[in-house]
Design a protein around this motif. Structure first.
Motif, mmCIF file in Angstrom:
data_model
loop_
_atom_site.group_PDB
_atom_site.id
_atom_site.type_symbol
_atom_site.label_atom_id
_atom_site.label_comp_id
_atom_site.label_asym_id
_atom_site.label_seq_id
_atom_site.Cartn_x
_atom_site.Cartn_y
_atom_site.Cartn_z
ATOM 1 N N SER A 71 0.814 -1.217 0.000
ATOM 2 C CA SER A 71 0.000 0.000 0.000
ATOM 3 C C SER A 71 0.843 1.261 0.000
ATOM 4 O O SER A 71 0.344 2.345 -0.344
ATOM 5 C CB SER A 71 -0.932 0.015 1.216
ATOM 6 O OG SER A 71 -0.185 0.047 2.419
ATOM 7 N N ASP A 115 1.160 2.338 -3.742
ATOM 8 C CA ASP A 115 -0.044 2.810 -4.422
ATOM 9 C C ASP A 115 -1.197 2.599 -3.454
ATOM 10 O O ASP A 115 -1.417 1.477 -2.980
ATOM 11 C CB ASP A 115 -0.278 2.019 -5.709
ATOM 12 C CG ASP A 115 -1.419 2.583 -6.550
ATOM 13 O OD1 ASP A 115 -2.145 3.464 -6.063
ATOM 14 O OD2 ASP A 115 -1.584 2.117 -7.691
ATOM 15 N N ASP A 116 -1.924 3.655 -3.149
ATOM 16 C CA ASP A 116 -3.016 3.527 -2.186
ATOM 17 C C ASP A 116 -4.339 3.123 -2.820
ATOM 18 O O ASP A 116 -5.372 3.078 -2.149
ATOM 19 C CB ASP A 116 -3.197 4.815 -1.374
ATOM 20 C CG ASP A 116 -3.521 6.026 -2.252
ATOM 21 O OD1 ASP A 116 -3.736 5.842 -3.469
ATOM 22 O OD2 ASP A 116 -3.538 7.154 -1.714
ATOM 23 N N ALA A 117 -4.330 2.805 -4.119
ATOM 24 C CA ALA A 117 -5.558 2.357 -4.786
ATOM 25 C C ALA A 117 -5.991 1.004 -4.230
ATOM 26 O O ALA A 117 -5.191 0.077 -4.126
ATOM 27 C CB ALA A 117 -5.331 2.259 -6.291
ATOM 28 N N ARG A 118 -7.274 0.894 -3.853
ATOM 29 C CA ARG A 118 -7.784 -0.332 -3.254
ATOM 30 C C ARG A 118 -9.111 -0.734 -3.900
ATOM 31 O O ARG A 118 -9.781 0.072 -4.537
ATOM 32 C CB ARG A 118 -7.994 -0.143 -1.744
ATOM 33 C CG ARG A 118 -6.707 0.148 -0.975
ATOM 34 C CD ARG A 118 -7.014 0.508 0.466
ATOM 35 N NE ARG A 118 -5.798 0.871 1.191
ATOM 36 C CZ ARG A 118 -5.079 0.019 1.914
ATOM 37 N NH1 ARG A 118 -5.472 -1.235 1.998
ATOM 38 N NH2 ARG A 118 -3.999 0.421 2.529
ATOM 39 N N THR A 119 -9.495 -1.984 -3.681
ATOM 40 C CA THR A 119 -10.796 -2.451 -4.134
ATOM 41 C C THR A 119 -11.866 -1.917 -3.180
ATOM 42 O O THR A 119 -11.555 -1.320 -2.150
ATOM 43 C CB THR A 119 -10.846 -3.986 -4.160
ATOM 44 O OG1 THR A 119 -10.569 -4.475 -2.842
ATOM 45 C CG2 THR A 119 -9.805 -4.543 -5.120
ATOM 46 N N GLN A 166 -6.001 -5.001 -1.542
ATOM 47 C CA GLN A 166 -5.151 -4.817 -2.725
ATOM 48 C C GLN A 166 -4.654 -6.183 -3.162
ATOM 49 O O GLN A 166 -3.692 -6.710 -2.606
ATOM 50 C CB GLN A 166 -3.963 -3.910 -2.387
ATOM 51 C CG GLN A 166 -4.348 -2.475 -2.059
ATOM 52 C CD GLN A 166 -3.138 -1.658 -1.656
ATOM 53 O OE1 GLN A 166 -2.432 -1.979 -0.708
ATOM 54 N NE2 GLN A 166 -2.876 -0.576 -2.373
ATOM 55 N N THR A 174 -0.508 -3.001 -9.397
ATOM 56 C CA THR A 174 -0.885 -1.923 -10.312
ATOM 57 C C THR A 174 0.348 -1.427 -11.066
ATOM 58 O O THR A 174 1.493 -1.709 -10.681
ATOM 59 C CB THR A 174 -1.510 -0.753 -9.545
ATOM 60 O OG1 THR A 174 -0.510 -0.155 -8.695
ATOM 61 C CG2 THR A 174 -2.679 -1.217 -8.694
ATOM 62 N N ARG A 187 1.421 1.552 -11.099
ATOM 63 C CA ARG A 187 2.181 2.434 -10.208
ATOM 64 C C ARG A 187 3.071 1.633 -9.256
ATOM 65 O O ARG A 187 4.219 1.993 -9.014
ATOM 66 C CB ARG A 187 1.236 3.330 -9.415
ATOM 67 C CG ARG A 187 1.977 4.219 -8.407
ATOM 68 C CD ARG A 187 1.111 5.292 -7.815
ATOM 69 N NE ARG A 187 1.774 5.977 -6.706
ATOM 70 C CZ ARG A 187 2.739 6.870 -6.856
ATOM 71 N NH1 ARG A 187 3.146 7.202 -8.063
ATOM 72 N NH2 ARG A 187 3.286 7.436 -5.797
#
Length: 426
Positions: free
Chosen positions: A96, A99-103, A108, A112, A114
């Motif tokens: 994390s 990249d802090d993008a999560r579902t 995660q 990704t 990134r």
């Protein structure tokens, strides 16, 4: 003791005349057959970790690489590395942090673009996975394979925390991991012999390596005390000799199962009451008491072949005088662990994203002070990029000698070579 190969990257990257081929550095051509094994011209067969279907296959036993051979190989690699590459090898970060993008459920489960870019751009040495990254075995294998493929300069440590059971057990949090996760270290200490504990270690290693994890941030090697009953649940017991035997047994089992192992948290904090992740706790014991009570279990784990030792963030005022976390004390990291206990492996910080660290220190300061004290690997600083840049700047300005970095990176690469994470073929 047996050694196994855990396969890694599938990219080809040239480094100083050597080539990484499926996670191994090679100076000559190899072929990979559809069963997932690679054969060198000399006929040595090594596992690539995946069959034609993409499922993991059993790692093939390899001849032991001696300390001297691995040292020399690591030194040769370091000569080809830039300072930026060397500094990056010293960081082990949570997914994390890249990249802090999560579902929608906050997890995660995939790599990704990134994340992959950050691993390449910063030459990161290791990734830490939790239950938020592992939904099932098939998905975990795909994720760890993708992580290794994103690596362009060395193979990654892929780490998890598996103490056997309880809150600090990956498999206890993931239903699809069924072999472990139901026996805490305190339960093992009450009910199991050293031989049985070693079998648990082999089971843990088999499950973790089966999904691509190669470094366990466990076991706890501390001696328990009534002063801290919650923490005692994570320890084997209150008697140093008994704890020493079981620590050595668990290390033996995990090592025999192909897993790199971490003892934690030196110099021991079982006798210190309080929540160590929230405040800098103080150990009032004398150095003589620590030697007589705490060090035996660490010495036993080191003798059994532990790859890493994680430092604690408690303060030992009778050693450091100031209220200084152990991992920032050269007296504790270098004089006691490195020199007195003769530990030649990788020394790592505790997680630097704990509240106790965030609230008291900036990422740059805590990272550079840890390296000055003698730590080789920086575990999850709150702001990874700030910590990386601070360490790089400290070396560039001469505040930290580049030889210190070289020594730490050599230990990391040497361990990766000996544990079959990074496989070198001339």
């Amino acid at each position: 003791m047996k050694r196994f190969i855990l396969a890694v990257c599938v990219v080809l990257v040239c480094i100083g005349g050597l080539m990484i081929v499926s996670g191994r550095l090679s100076g000559d051509k190899s072929t990979v057959d559809k069963q997932g094994t690679a054969e060198t011209p000399a006929g040595t067969v090594v596992s690539t970790g995946a069959g034609a279907s993409g499922d993991a296959v059993m790692a093939t036993e390899q001849p032991l690489i001696s300390n001297e051979e691995a040292f020399s190989m690591a030194e040769d690699i370091i000569k080809t590395m830039s300072l930026e590459e060397k500094v990056g090898q010293m960081f082990l970060v949570h997914l994390s942090q890249l990249d802090d993008a999560r579902t929608e459920d906050g997890n995660q489960y995939r790599l990704t673009h990134r994340m992959a870019g950050m691993i390449r751009d910063y030459h990161i040495g290791g990734i830490y996975l939790t239950q938020n990254n592992i939904g099932n075995q098939k998905q975990a294998k795909k994720l760890t394979s993708a992580l290794q493929e994103s690596c362009t300069g060395s193979a990654l440590y892929i780490a998890a925390e598996e103490e056997g059971g309880g809150e600090f057990s990956l498999s206890a949090q993931v239903a699809d991991l069924k072999d472990t996760g139901y026996t805490t270290q305190s339960e093992m200490g009450r009910n199991m012999s050293r031989k049985q504990v070693a079998h648990v270690g082999q089971t843990i290693a088999g499950e973790l390596t089966g999904i691509g994890v190669n470094l366990n941030l466990a076991p706890v090697a501390d001696v328990a005390s009534d002063n801290n009953p919650d923490y005692a649940l994570r320890c084997f017991g209150t008697e140093p000799d008994h704890v020493s035997s079981l620590v050595a047994g668990l290390v033996d089992g995990m090592r025999d199962g192909g897993m790199a192992v971490t003892l934690k948290y030196f110099p021991g904090m079982g006798n210190v009451p309080g929540e160590y992740t929230e405040t800098v706790l103080e150990d009032q014991d004398s150095l003589m008491t620590l030697r007589n009570h705490n060090f035996a279990s660490y010495a036993a784990g080191i003798e059994a072949g532990a790859d890493c030792v994680m430092m604690s963030n408690i303060s030992v005022r009778k050693i450091t005088v100031k209220k200084l976390p152990a991992f920032m004390s050269q007296d504790i990291v270098t004089s006691l662990l490195r020199e007195e206990l003769d530990f030649n492996g990788v020394i790592m910080t505790p997680p630097l994203n704990d509240n106790v660290i965030i609230q008291n220190y900036t990422p740059g300061f805590v990272v550079t002070e840890a390296v000055k004290a003698g730590c080789d690997m920086i575990l999850m600083p709150e702001d990874f990029e700030a910590g990386y840049k601070a360490l790089l700047s400290a070396v560039q300005s001469g505040r930290i000698d580049e030889k210190v970095i070289n020594t730490s990176v050599r230990r990391i690469l040497q361990n990766k070579i000996q544990r079959g994470i990074l496989v070198l073929e001339q």
